[in-house]
Design a protein around this motif. Structure first.
Motif, PDB file in Angstrom:
ATOM      1  N   ARG A  38       0.854  -1.190   0.000  1.00  0.00           N
ATOM      2  CA  ARG A  38       0.000   0.000   0.000  1.00  0.00           C
ATOM      3  C   ARG A  38       0.890   1.240   0.000  1.00  0.00           C
ATOM      4  O   ARG A  38       1.672   1.455   0.936  1.00  0.00           O
ATOM      5  CB  ARG A  38      -0.900  -0.020   1.236  1.00  0.00           C
ATOM      6  CG  ARG A  38      -1.807   1.176   1.410  1.00  0.00           C
ATOM      7  CD  ARG A  38      -2.846   0.886   2.499  1.00  0.00           C
ATOM      8  NE  ARG A  38      -3.477   2.088   2.998  1.00  0.00           N
ATOM      9  CZ  ARG A  38      -4.460   2.731   2.385  1.00  0.00           C
ATOM     10  NH1 ARG A  38      -4.909   2.289   1.229  1.00  0.00           N
ATOM     11  NH2 ARG A  38      -5.007   3.818   2.927  1.00  0.00           N
ATOM     12  N   VAL A  39       0.797   2.028  -1.070  1.00  0.00           N
ATOM     13  CA  VAL A  39       1.585   3.246  -1.224  1.00  0.00           C
ATOM     14  C   VAL A  39       0.730   4.422  -0.749  1.00  0.00           C
ATOM     15  O   VAL A  39      -0.382   4.628  -1.244  1.00  0.00           O
ATOM     16  CB  VAL A  39       2.005   3.449  -2.692  1.00  0.00           C
ATOM     17  CG1 VAL A  39       2.753   4.770  -2.853  1.00  0.00           C
ATOM     18  CG2 VAL A  39       2.860   2.275  -3.169  1.00  0.00           C
ATOM     19  N   VAL A  40       1.257   5.191   0.201  1.00  0.00           N
ATOM     20  CA  VAL A  40       0.491   6.270   0.822  1.00  0.00           C
ATOM     21  C   VAL A  40       1.249   7.584   0.720  1.00  0.00           C
ATOM     22  O   VAL A  40       2.450   7.645   1.012  1.00  0.00           O
ATOM     23  CB  VAL A  40       0.209   5.943   2.305  1.00  0.00           C
ATOM     24  CG1 VAL A  40      -0.418   7.134   3.011  1.00  0.00           C
ATOM     25  CG2 VAL A  40      -0.711   4.735   2.417  1.00  0.00           C
ATOM     26  N   THR A  89      -1.630  -1.051  -4.222  1.00  0.00           N
ATOM     27  CA  THR A  89      -2.604   0.029  -4.290  1.00  0.00           C
ATOM     28  C   THR A  89      -1.926   1.319  -3.854  1.00  0.00           C
ATOM     29  O   THR A  89      -0.913   1.298  -3.144  1.00  0.00           O
ATOM     30  CB  THR A  89      -3.819  -0.237  -3.378  1.00  0.00           C
ATOM     31  OG1 THR A  89      -3.360  -0.401  -2.023  1.00  0.00           O
ATOM     32  CG2 THR A  89      -4.564  -1.491  -3.815  1.00  0.00           C
ATOM     33  N   GLY A  90      -2.474   2.443  -4.290  1.00  0.00           N
ATOM     34  CA  GLY A  90      -1.943   3.738  -3.903  1.00  0.00           C
ATOM     35  C   GLY A  90      -3.062   4.658  -3.464  1.00  0.00           C
ATOM     36  O   GLY A  90      -4.181   4.589  -3.990  1.00  0.00           O
ATOM     37  N   GLU A  91      -2.792   5.512  -2.501  1.00  0.00           N
ATOM     38  CA  GLU A  91      -3.825   6.417  -2.007  1.00  0.00           C
ATOM     39  C   GLU A  91      -3.214   7.709  -1.504  1.00  0.00           C
ATOM     40  O   GLU A  91      -2.132   7.716  -0.901  1.00  0.00           O
ATOM     41  CB  GLU A  91      -4.619   5.757  -0.875  1.00  0.00           C
ATOM     42  CG  GLU A  91      -5.808   6.599  -0.414  1.00  0.00           C
ATOM     43  CD  GLU A  91      -6.690   5.890   0.591  1.00  0.00           C
ATOM     44  OE1 GLU A  91      -7.671   6.512   1.058  1.00  0.00           O
ATOM     45  OE2 GLU A  91      -6.410   4.721   0.920  1.00  0.00           O
ATOM     46  N   ILE A  92      -3.917   8.801  -1.764  1.00  0.00           N
ATOM     47  CA  ILE A  92      -3.597  10.101  -1.186  1.00  0.00           C
ATOM     48  C   ILE A  92      -4.525  10.301   0.010  1.00  0.00           C
ATOM     49  O   ILE A  92      -5.738  10.147  -0.104  1.00  0.00           O
ATOM     50  CB  ILE A  92      -3.816  11.219  -2.208  1.00  0.00           C
ATOM     51  CG1 ILE A  92      -2.898  11.024  -3.419  1.00  0.00           C
ATOM     52  CG2 ILE A  92      -3.582  12.580  -1.573  1.00  0.00           C
ATOM     53  CD1 ILE A  92      -3.268  11.913  -4.588  1.00  0.00           C
ATOM     54  N   ILE A  93      -3.935  10.612   1.155  1.00  0.00           N
ATOM     55  CA  ILE A  93      -4.730  10.811   2.368  1.00  0.00           C
ATOM     56  C   ILE A  93      -4.460  12.212   2.895  1.00  0.00           C
ATOM     57  O   ILE A  93      -3.308  12.589   3.141  1.00  0.00           O
ATOM     58  CB  ILE A  93      -4.384   9.765   3.444  1.00  0.00           C
ATOM     59  CG1 ILE A  93      -4.627   8.357   2.909  1.00  0.00           C
ATOM     60  CG2 ILE A  93      -5.201  10.009   4.708  1.00  0.00           C
ATOM     61  CD1 ILE A  93      -4.243   7.255   3.877  1.00  0.00           C
ATOM     62  N   ASP A  94      -5.506  12.993   3.057  1.00  0.00           N
ATOM     63  CA  ASP A  94      -5.347  14.332   3.596  1.00  0.00           C
ATOM     64  C   ASP A  94      -4.882  14.258   5.042  1.00  0.00           C
ATOM     65  O   ASP A  94      -5.491  13.561   5.860  1.00  0.00           O
ATOM     66  CB  ASP A  94      -6.662  15.098   3.528  1.00  0.00           C
ATOM     67  CG  ASP A  94      -7.080  15.430   2.099  1.00  0.00           C
ATOM     68  OD1 ASP A  94      -6.282  15.173   1.174  1.00  0.00           O
ATOM     69  OD2 ASP A  94      -8.212  15.939   1.917  1.00  0.00           O
TER      70      ASP A  94
END
Length: 293
Positions: A38-40, A89-94
């Motif tokens: 998991r890429v964050v 998976t990759g996600e941008i998290i505020d």
């Protein structure tokens, strides 16, 4: 370590070269452990009330949000190139970097960071992100630094405390997944006794201390061969400071593993000189493991 089915290896990225090295390391580790990756990316700008969308008439890809999406896409591509077939998976998290990564840690198998960074990950080793994540994460934290080696032992620092026993278990599992030898290092700095007017330690006192320290290491490794029969184990008891002993051992190691807290010089590991020195001096990646509940 979170052993729940599907627990991912999480890697924090910010577009820097150290973060890219962390992505490659995390991809290899996820593959060895049969875990998804998991890429964050922690996207702090909304918290600062900075506009993140592209302005009108801006060229394609403009705007902070678009740049963050490209950053994550590049990191996912780098991981896929490192380990084709890996679930990624990759996600941008505020949020702020340390808060985002700590939020990921309860359900992660491992959190991986670079040793330097940009933006929210700036000054990682000496700044608040590294201290907060490695001090409070609910899973092991792996800092990618030094040389990335596929040969050499997995080194674990042992001091007889509960956290160092957790580190031994993590190190043994890692050595098994890598087909590597486990090298357990116990460094001690007890002052040797001396007779009146004699500046040299008494031989029998030094021998007794050495026997006691040998026993500490033996007890910390008890039963390891039954749980990890495929892992060869070597032992080293050395009269030296932990930083010096573990730094020396890191020069031909794949990884150095330490517990988050310990006795003596390892007390308050991530807030004291030992961890800071290892993160600056170790010649290979460093894993920090919390005590088992």
């Amino acid at each position: 370590m979170n052993s729940a089915n599907g627990a991912a290896v999480v890697v924090g990225v910010d577009g820097s070269e150290p973060a890219t090295r962390a992505v490659r390391l995390a991809a290899r580790e996820a593959d060895r452990r049969n875990r998804p990756l998991r890429v964050v990316h922690a996207f702090i700008w909304p918290l600062l009330r900075v506009p993140v969308s592209a302005p009108a008439q801006a060229p394609p890809g403009a705007g902070l949000r678009n740049q963050a999406e490209q950053l994550v896409a590049d990191a996912v591509a780098a991981a896929r190139a490192e380990r084709p077939g890996l679930r990624i998976t990759g996600e941008i998290i505020d949020g702020e970097a340390s808060a985002v990564l700590l939020g990921e840690s309860p359900t992660a198998a491992l959190v991986v960071l670079g040793d330097r960074g940009l933006g929210g990950f700036a000054a990682l080793v000496v700044g608040s992100v590294a201290v907060q994540v490695a001090s409070y994460a609910d899973c092991p934290v792996l800092v990618a630094r030094g040389a990335a080696r596929d040969a050499g032992p997995v080194v674990v620092g042992v001091d007889g405390s509960a956290p160092s026993r957790g580190a031994v278990e993590f190190a043994a599992g890692t050595a098994s997944s890598r087909g590597a030898r486990l090298h357990a290092v116990h460094a001690y700095t007890h002052p040797a006794s001396a007779g009146p007017g004699d500046m040299q330690p008494l031989v029998h006192e030094e021998d007794r201390l050495r026997d006691e320290e040998d026993l500490v290491l033996a007890e910390s490794l008890a039963g390891l061969g039954e749980r990890w029969p495929d892992v060869p184990v070597t032992r080293e008891v050395v009269h030296a400071r932990p930083v010096a002993a573990l730094t020396a051992a890191s020069r031909d190691a794949q990884l150095v593993v330490v517990g988050r807290r310990g006795r003596g010089e390892l007390t308050g590991l991530l807030l004291g000189s030992v961890s800071q020195a290892l993160l600056h001096r170790a010649d290979c990646p460093v894993a920090v493991v919390r005590a088992a509940d």
